[in-house]
Each structure stands twice: as structure tokens, then as C-alpha cells.
Design a protein around this motif. Structure first.
Motif, short mmCIF file in Angstrom:
data_model
loop_
_atom_site.label_atom_id
_atom_site.label_comp_id
_atom_site.label_asym_id
_atom_site.label_seq_id
_atom_site.Cartn_x
_atom_site.Cartn_y
_atom_site.Cartn_z
N ALA A 51 0.94 -0.96 0.02
CA ALA A 51 0.15 0.09 0.12
C ALA A 51 0.87 1.19 0.06
O ALA A 51 2.04 1.01 0.27
N ARG A 52 0.28 2.48 -0.54
CA ARG A 52 1.15 3.54 -0.56
C ARG A 52 1.79 4.06 0.78
O ARG A 52 2.99 4.34 0.70
N GLU A 53 1.03 3.94 1.74
CA GLU A 53 1.55 4.19 3.20
C GLU A 53 2.31 3.04 3.76
O GLU A 53 2.95 3.40 5.02
N ASP A 57 9.86 -2.34 4.74
CA ASP A 57 10.08 -3.28 5.70
C ASP A 57 8.75 -4.09 6.10
O ASP A 57 8.76 -5.21 6.48
N ASP A 58 7.70 -3.08 6.24
CA ASP A 58 6.57 -3.88 6.58
C ASP A 58 5.79 -4.83 5.52
O ASP A 58 5.35 -5.58 5.84
N ALA A 59 5.95 -4.01 4.43
CA ALA A 59 5.63 -4.94 3.04
C ALA A 59 6.32 -6.14 3.04
O ALA A 59 5.59 -7.25 2.87
N LEU A 60 7.68 -6.24 3.17
CA LEU A 60 8.35 -7.66 3.27
C LEU A 60 8.00 -8.32 4.19
O LEU A 60 7.90 -9.45 4.31
N ALA A 61 7.90 -7.78 5.53
CA ALA A 61 7.24 -8.80 6.67
C ALA A 61 5.91 -9.35 6.20
O ALA A 61 5.96 -10.53 6.59
N ARG A 62 4.95 -8.46 5.65
CA ARG A 62 3.43 -9.23 5.45
C ARG A 62 4.10 -10.35 4.27
O ARG A 62 3.20 -11.39 4.52
#
Length: 180
Positions: A51-53, A57-62
Motif C-alpha cells: 500500500a502507498r503508506e 520493511d512492513d511490506a516485506l514482513a507481510r
């Protein structure tokens, strides 16, 4: 559906257990449907894009957690896996999924309940580092433990980046060393 039936009929000689024809055919149908869905687009699933916001690192963890869950799903017994995949990954409602599997709706709900419980336990165990998902991961975690214990903290940190998700037990060991 026609392609799946054609593939099943042409590969009937590969069916080792004739009494499992129904589940074998369902597997082919689900695989064909998934392949058709993926081949319609450019191969990118919008759910895989951050997501844009969302921080990288959060995207990778997800994405790593999703991969861990998918691995855990692959290791479930076939009846539980079929129920979970049809309802949660393919998006069928429980009535349709139960008819597709040729089981009563109550049986499907029980399989979903049992499957979720086993998934939760498997993922929690893997994340806590108590039980890796596979032997290769177990070997890597063991090597990292030895590196941390011998003081090779930077090497362990560097190698742990390739081991996603990093078991909490290793993170705790590293934190304890930082305090010293």
C-alpha cells in the motif's frame, strides 16, 4: 472445467487410488482455475503490492508471513487443506465449498476450524523458532545460534537477513549480547 476434465481423463492412468478420483479431480480443477486466473493478467497480484503508506520493511514482513502461512497450508492433511483453500484462498462460500467437496456443511465447518487451529499453531511455532517449517531452515537457525554463541554477531546478523522471518529466539539472543 472442461480443460480440467480433459486433463483428468487423459491422465487417468496416473491415478493410483481410484476411490480418491473425486479429490484428485478437484485438485486438477482448482489448479487449472488458479492458473487461468493468473494467466489473465500480467502476473502481478495486487495483493502482493505494498500500500502507498506501507513502509518497505512492513511490506516485506507481510509477504514473508504470507509465504509462511502458504507453506503451513501445503503441509496440512488434504481434507483440511482443501477446505481452507476453497473458502479462504479461492473465495467460495461454505455452502458451495461443501457441495464441491461432497461433504455436509457441518463437516466443512469442522475442517475449517481444525485447519485454522493447526495453521495458527504451526505458524506461531515457526515464528517463535521452536519448530522450523523444514530441515533446511532448522539447519540455518542452528548455524546462526552457534555464530551468536561464539561471538560472531555481525556475521549472524548478516545471515539472519536471509532467514525470513527471523525466529524471535535469535532476536532475543542478539539483544542480550547488545546489553553486555
Amino acid at each position: 472445467a472442461a480443460e480440467a476434465l480433459q486433463e483428468a481423463l487423459s491422465g487417468l492412468n496416473r491415478l493410483r487410488e481410484p476411490e480418491r478420483f473425486g479429490s484428485w479431480l478437484r485438485t486438477i480443477v482448482v489448479r487449472k482455475a488458479r492458473h487461468a486466473r493468473h494467466s489473465r493478467g500480467d502476473g502481478t497480484d495486487a495483493r502482493d503490492l505494498p500500500a502507498r503508506e506501507e513502509r518497505p520493511d512492513d511490506a516485506l514482513a507481510r509477504l514473508e508471513l504470507e509465504a509462511l502461512v502458504k507453506q503451513a497450508i501445503r503441509e496440512l492433511p488434504v481434507p483440511l487443506r482443501e477446505a481452507l483453500v476453497l473458502v479462504y484462498l479461492e473465495g467460495y462460500n461454505t455452502g458451495v465449498a461443501a457441495r464441491f467437496l461432497n461433504i455436509p456443511p457441518g463437516t466443512l465447518r469442522r475442517r475449517l476450524h481444525d485447519g485454522r487451529a493447526r495453521l495458527r499453531a504451526s505458524v506461531e511455532t515457526a515464528l517463535q523458532g521452536r519448530k522450523p517449517m523444514n530441515q533446511e531452515r532448522e539447519n540455518k537457525v542452528g548455524r546462526l545460534r552457534a555464530m551468536i554463541d561464539s561471538g560472531e554477531i555481525y556475521g549472524a546478523l548478516r545471515e539472519s537477513l536471509a532467514l525470513r522471518p527471523v525466529p524471535e529466539e535469535l532476536i532475543d539472543r542478539i539483544r542480550k549480547l547488545e546489553r553486555v
